[in-house]
Design an enzyme around this catalytic site. Structure first.
Site, PDB file in Angstrom:
ATOM      1  N   ILE A  81       0.849  -1.203   0.000  1.00  0.00           N
ATOM      2  CA  ILE A  81       0.000   0.000   0.000  1.00  0.00           C
ATOM      3  C   ILE A  81       0.880   1.246   0.000  1.00  0.00           C
ATOM      4  O   ILE A  81       1.626   1.479   0.946  1.00  0.00           O
ATOM      5  CB  ILE A  81      -0.926   0.005   1.238  1.00  0.00           C
ATOM      6  CG1 ILE A  81      -1.898  -1.188   1.173  1.00  0.00           C
ATOM      7  CG2 ILE A  81      -1.693   1.322   1.339  1.00  0.00           C
ATOM      8  CD1 ILE A  81      -2.758  -1.356   2.418  1.00  0.00           C
ATOM      9  N   ASP A  82       0.803   2.023  -1.084  1.00  0.00           N
ATOM     10  CA  ASP A  82       1.524   3.299  -1.108  1.00  0.00           C
ATOM     11  C   ASP A  82       0.522   4.428  -0.833  1.00  0.00           C
ATOM     12  O   ASP A  82      -0.653   4.179  -0.561  1.00  0.00           O
ATOM     13  CB  ASP A  82       2.293   3.480  -2.418  1.00  0.00           C
ATOM     14  CG  ASP A  82       1.380   3.572  -3.635  1.00  0.00           C
ATOM     15  OD1 ASP A  82       0.202   3.922  -3.486  1.00  0.00           O
ATOM     16  OD2 ASP A  82       1.878   3.292  -4.752  1.00  0.00           O
ATOM     17  N   SER A  83       0.999   5.665  -0.911  1.00  0.00           N
ATOM     18  CA  SER A  83       0.145   6.769  -0.474  1.00  0.00           C
ATOM     19  C   SER A  83      -1.097   6.909  -1.360  1.00  0.00           C
ATOM     20  O   SER A  83      -2.182   7.236  -0.877  1.00  0.00           O
ATOM     21  CB  SER A  83       0.932   8.073  -0.435  1.00  0.00           C
ATOM     22  OG  SER A  83       1.406   8.399  -1.719  1.00  0.00           O
ATOM     23  N   ASP A 116      -2.565   4.416  -2.950  1.00  0.00           N
ATOM     24  CA  ASP A 116      -3.452   3.310  -2.568  1.00  0.00           C
ATOM     25  C   ASP A 116      -4.254   3.688  -1.327  1.00  0.00           C
ATOM     26  O   ASP A 116      -5.445   3.391  -1.230  1.00  0.00           O
ATOM     27  CB  ASP A 116      -2.642   2.043  -2.253  1.00  0.00           C
ATOM     28  CG  ASP A 116      -2.021   1.428  -3.497  1.00  0.00           C
ATOM     29  OD1 ASP A 116      -2.668   1.470  -4.555  1.00  0.00           O
ATOM     30  OD2 ASP A 116      -0.901   0.914  -3.392  1.00  0.00           O
ATOM     31  N   HIS A 145       5.796   5.291 -11.217  1.00  0.00           N
ATOM     32  CA  HIS A 145       4.490   5.266 -10.544  1.00  0.00           C
ATOM     33  C   HIS A 145       3.638   6.366 -11.154  1.00  0.00           C
ATOM     34  O   HIS A 145       4.142   7.395 -11.569  1.00  0.00           O
ATOM     35  CB  HIS A 145       4.691   5.523  -9.050  1.00  0.00           C
ATOM     36  CG  HIS A 145       3.444   5.342  -8.211  1.00  0.00           C
ATOM     37  ND1 HIS A 145       2.438   6.286  -8.154  1.00  0.00           N
ATOM     38  CD2 HIS A 145       3.058   4.330  -7.399  1.00  0.00           C
ATOM     39  CE1 HIS A 145       1.487   5.851  -7.336  1.00  0.00           C
ATOM     40  NE2 HIS A 145       1.829   4.678  -6.867  1.00  0.00           N
TER      41      HIS A 145
END
Lengths: 96, 406
Positions: free
Chosen positions: A41-43, A45, B265
């Site tokens: 989980i990144d920011s 997400d 990303h």
């Protein structure tokens, strides 16, 4: 299809399912003790998960609260608190 | 190779209706933040976590266009045309049939006419009308700014639009200068514009949680997000020979262009990707890091961007980073998305020409992750030959311009 939201266990189960759905992982892999790293989980997400939770539970998570989210446990406990407090009202949202 | 120079600039944004007002605002450190309002009286009311933005509060379309003309152009395209008029006027260019045929137009926009589209879709999906307005498609298309400039000036050369989110107009100017340097065109009109204020788009920004509910404080430890803005900036870019042959005085040279993509990303920037674009721009300009005195940063005011951009500056500039002046003028004119690269390059050119460093306003507190000189709150006198403008887009697409005083 009308779950008991006064039951924190029920809330927790649904939160874990939403996190699993968002991360495209099997729900059995998501526990209250899972770390963001384990679940990837990144920011962004986290923003997506909170968005799904806001819709699911008809709650409003203020930006300030959002900043404090670091773990699955933070999410579950935060949602339980907001659900217990009842649905958001217009002015509260505007003030957030 | 030719040298690409800027001979005219037009700007319209929350802190200036033209280049002169814009420079004044940059010197004063004026905040363009106003209570948000919809330019469309029929818009749905909005209820958002943020209430202010850098809107052009006094813009009236019919001050700039005949009513019928105004009806044909979304606000973003209008802003491009308005800025192009000022740029062409300042350049002193005199159009001949041949020059009109060979001049190019390259604009950048992130969302194009989505405010028109949003309005049309509200009519259909919410108000139950059978179809949106017939001008919805031509007003929404992202190239409407380029087309508007072409029709305004009667330019019939190559014209197109670059869409790379918040780096759009930096890519447009970079590409335009490449067209001039290669000899493909003597003159290119380039820049970008954006108009962001309609309910659906604002709600989408709210949903991302990157907009500050208070003020925009780039690089400050207590920063809490960006301030949305709107505006346009257009430049007349031509070869040095062409400018000199007609007796024009160039304002600056676009000395170097660096582009890169992060392959990382969709929303999180990468310091390595940004640093590669910076390094390429320096190499393209044929200069060393120590020759740059000022960087107009991408500096959105989000936690992630500002720390990552600082790391990128350290990587690309090495020891010289500590001696650079870095500021984010987005603290004043807001994040104008696809127009940002053009508006901020204009700010960097003003800084070079007129000897000042625009401040980063609302700067409060040093962040250990943002440890450079951000020209906090106060304009500063400066005498330098090279400045840089950084633009880093969602999707990890980066464009960096090196500008040289002439």
């Amino acid at each position: 299809m009308s779950p008991d939201l006064t039951n924190p266990e029920e809330v927790s189960t649904r939160v874990l399912r939403i996190i699993a759905d968002n991360q495209r992982k099997d729900v059995s892999l998501v526990t209250i003790d899972s770390s963001f790293e384990e679940l990837g989980i990144d920011s962004m997400d986290a923003v997506n998960i909170v968005f799904a939770l806001e819709n699911e539970f008809n709650i409003n998570v203020p930006d300030e609260e959002m900043k404090n989210i670091r773990s699955v446990r933070d999410i579950v406990e935060g949602v339980q608190k907001l659900v217990a407090a009842g649905p958001p009202t217009g002015p509260e949202k505007a003030a957030a | 190779m030719h040298r690409a120079v800027v001979t005219g600039i037009g700007v319209i944004c929350a802190v200036g209706r033209n280049l002169t007002e814009f420079e004044q605002a940059l010197r004063e450190g004026r905040d363009g933040r106003v209570p948000m309002h919809s330019p469309d009286p029929n818009a749905e009311p909005w209820d958002l976590r943020f209430t202010h933005a850098a809107q052009i509060h006094d813009y009236v379309a019919t001050d700039h266009f005949a009513p019928k003309e105004a009806d044909m152009l979304d606000r973003f395209a209008q802003l491009a045309v308005v800025a192009s008029r000022e740029a062409v006027k300042q350049s002193g260019i005199e159009w001949t049939p041949e020059l009109r045929e060979t001049t190019a137009i390259v604009t950048g926009s992130c969302i194009g006419g989505q405010t028109t589209e949003d309005r049309g879709f509200v009519e259909v999906y919410k108000r139950g009308r059978p179809r949106p307005h017939p001008m919805t498609i031509p007003k929404t298309m992202a190239n409407a700014g380029a087309s508007g400039i072409s029709m305004e000036l009667g330019i019939t050369g190559p014209a197109f639009t670059v869409a790379t989110a918040c780096a759009s107009s930096a890519h447009a100017i970079g590409l335009a200068s490449g067209m001039v340097r290669s000899g493909m065109c003597d003159v290119v009109i380039a820049g970008g514009s954006e108009a962001t204020f309609s309910p659906g788009i604002l709600m989408a920004w709210e949903s991302m949680r990157v907009v500050s509910p208070t003020v925009c404080r780039p690089f400050s430890r207590d920063r809490n997000g960006m301030m949305l803005g709107e505006g346009g900036a257009i430049m007349v870019i031509e070869s040095l020979e062409h400018a000199e042959a007609r007796g024009a005085k160039p304002l600056a040279e676009i000395a170097g262009v660096g582009m890169s993509s992060d392959a990382h990303h969709v929303t999180q920037p990468s310091a390595e990707g940004a640093a590669r674009a910076i390094t390429r721009a320096l190499k393209d300009a044929g200069i060393g890091p120590e020759q740059v005195g000022y960087v107009n940063a991408h500096g959105t005011g989000t936690t992630v961007n500002d720390a990552t951009e600082t790391r990128a500056l350290h990587q690309a500039f090495g020891d010289h980073a500590a001696r650079l002046a870095v500021s984010s003028t987005k603290s004043m004119h807001g994040h104008t998305l696809g127009a940002a690269g053009a508006i901020e390059s204009a700010a960097a050119i003003l800084a070079l020409r007129n000897g000042f460093l625009p401040p980063t306003i609302h700067y409060n507190e040093r962040d250990p992750e943002c440890d450079l000189d951000y020209v906090p709150n106060q304009v500063r006198a400066w005498d330098g030959e090279y400045a840089m403008s950084n633009s880093f887009a969602f999707g990890g697409l980066n464009a960096v311009l090196v500008l040289r005083r002439l």
